[in-house]
Design a protein around this motif. Sequence first.
Motif, mmCIF file in Angstrom:
data_model
loop_
_atom_site.group_PDB
_atom_site.id
_atom_site.type_symbol
_atom_site.label_atom_id
_atom_site.label_comp_id
_atom_site.label_asym_id
_atom_site.label_seq_id
_atom_site.Cartn_x
_atom_site.Cartn_y
_atom_site.Cartn_z
ATOM 1 N N ARG A 1 -12.339 2.038 -4.921
ATOM 2 C CA ARG A 1 -10.651 2.364 -4.839
ATOM 3 C C ARG A 1 -10.476 1.310 -6.162
ATOM 4 N N ALA B 1 -5.013 3.544 -4.023
ATOM 5 C CA ALA B 1 -4.998 2.158 -3.796
ATOM 6 C C ALA B 1 -5.220 2.016 -2.130
ATOM 7 N N VAL B 2 -5.710 1.007 -1.645
ATOM 8 C CA VAL B 2 -6.070 0.915 -0.302
ATOM 9 C C VAL B 2 -5.719 -0.599 0.176
ATOM 10 N N ALA B 3 -5.141 -0.913 1.288
ATOM 11 C CA ALA B 3 -4.945 -2.373 1.831
ATOM 12 C C ALA B 3 -6.200 -2.687 2.240
ATOM 13 N N CYS B 4 -6.629 -4.025 2.013
ATOM 14 C CA CYS B 4 -7.988 -4.316 2.626
ATOM 15 C C CYS B 4 -7.777 -5.923 2.491
ATOM 16 N N LEU C 1 0.747 4.029 -2.841
ATOM 17 C CA LEU C 1 0.353 5.612 -2.748
ATOM 18 C C LEU C 1 1.523 6.455 -3.203
ATOM 19 N N ALA D 1 -4.907 -3.754 -2.426
ATOM 20 C CA ALA D 1 -3.893 -4.383 -1.872
ATOM 21 C C ALA D 1 -4.413 -5.436 -0.853
ATOM 22 N N GLU E 1 0.784 -1.243 0.023
ATOM 23 C CA GLU E 1 0.125 0.017 -0.105
ATOM 24 C C GLU E 1 0.966 1.311 0.123
ATOM 25 N N SER E 2 1.878 1.203 0.998
ATOM 26 C CA SER E 2 2.699 2.471 0.801
ATOM 27 C C SER E 2 3.549 2.524 -0.549
#
Length: 457
Positions: free
Chosen positions: A156, A138-141, A132, A160, A128-129
């Motif tokens: 989104r 993006a997003v962690a999920c 971004l 990720a 995610e980092s």
Amino acid sequence: MTKLAGSKVLVAGAGVTGRSAAEALLAAGAEVVVTDSSRERLAALETLLEGVELVAGLVQPPAGTSLVVTSPGWQPSSPLLAAASSAGIEVIGEVELAWRMAAELADPPVWLAVTGTNGKTTTVGMLESILLAAGADAVACGNVGLPVVDALLAGRRVLAVELSSFQLHWAPSVRPQAGALLNLAEDHLDWHGGMDAYARAKAGILTGDVAIGWLDDDLVADLLEASPARDQVGFTLHEPQEGQLGVRGGWLVDRAFADDEPLVEVAKIRPAGPPGIADALAATALARAYGVPSEAVREGLEAFEPAAHRAVVVTVDGANVRYVNDSKATNPHAAVASLRAFDSVVWIAGGLLKGASVDDMVRTEAHRLRGAVLIGQDRQVIADALARHAPDVPVRLLDVADDEEPMRTAVLAAQDLAHPGDTVLLAPAAASMDMFRDYAHRGQAFTDAVRLLTGDR
């Protein structure tokens, strides 16, 4: 999700994923029933989910049910899910529901997915980092906390996705654009029924366009080689060959998506040590498969901050004893990686082993142990392994189930065993739910106990 409009869907489980699945199904026009063994959890949904029927303790799907969406922890053998399967009703998980919803979109998001026995949350956070840093939406999920259906409905563009073996079991259709398998060791064998079934579930991550795997793990390397993916990419802690990512001269190097390109200095990766480096390589491979440039890889990894309760130094006391919280080491494989970071350890361990063996861990790491403090339901299993493989290591076997401050009792015992220069390490090698709400609660209890006893407030 027009295919579900007007159909009757049963959601099994009223926790976080159950609520999100029910909300998504309502939005798709389905008739939704939610069941759970806990009337309290169901009651909490009454004001949150209007139009949903809430029924406690179902063991048979209601008449007319066409689909069951289960929370990931529910086993296939549970009475309700077994009854649904016997009646020919499909059972899927929230991740599979999100995948099917995405398939109906004209422009679905990209799925970059990661699994493994250990390191999933760190890797998906690194990914995610990096994304971004590249400017991606993006997003962690997934297993990291945010349900995938929530990330999908929020629009989104790059997901990720951290996936557990449970989630993969209930997601037979998921084919991520790129999927990474970090490592494979005994875990959740009680749920899956054995190592073969556990490995098959994990291998589902390697069925998309790009399959990524850790070559230093023989089980992972074999599964990667057998993957049906269009492209197979390996990563290693050694110097990479063509088509791989690896380490050379203190740098992460890409020979899979670039021509021998150095990406980031190993010294700048957190958490430090081999597990953190391996996670960074996996995150890098996933990002590069999406087309992220090298500059964003470097910026993202250098900016990443590890999650709490993962190898966090709480304090170093006046006797030069270091106290380290690695409560997230919830299985033997993770505990081995944690132990190997230190030369002389007073080890606090124990909890729910979930069917995993501890003999190999104790045998290989016994030389590091100054002492061991064992707590939790399966503490005797670890004590027996220490007696077999490390009979000279002092062991404190604590029955602290009824103790109001069980971790304080454990830290006191560890403090008594420690010598100057030692590390008191909480790396339980087991799950926490026998004594604590979760690993975070366990880690915070350790941190609080250490700060109280050492005077580091």
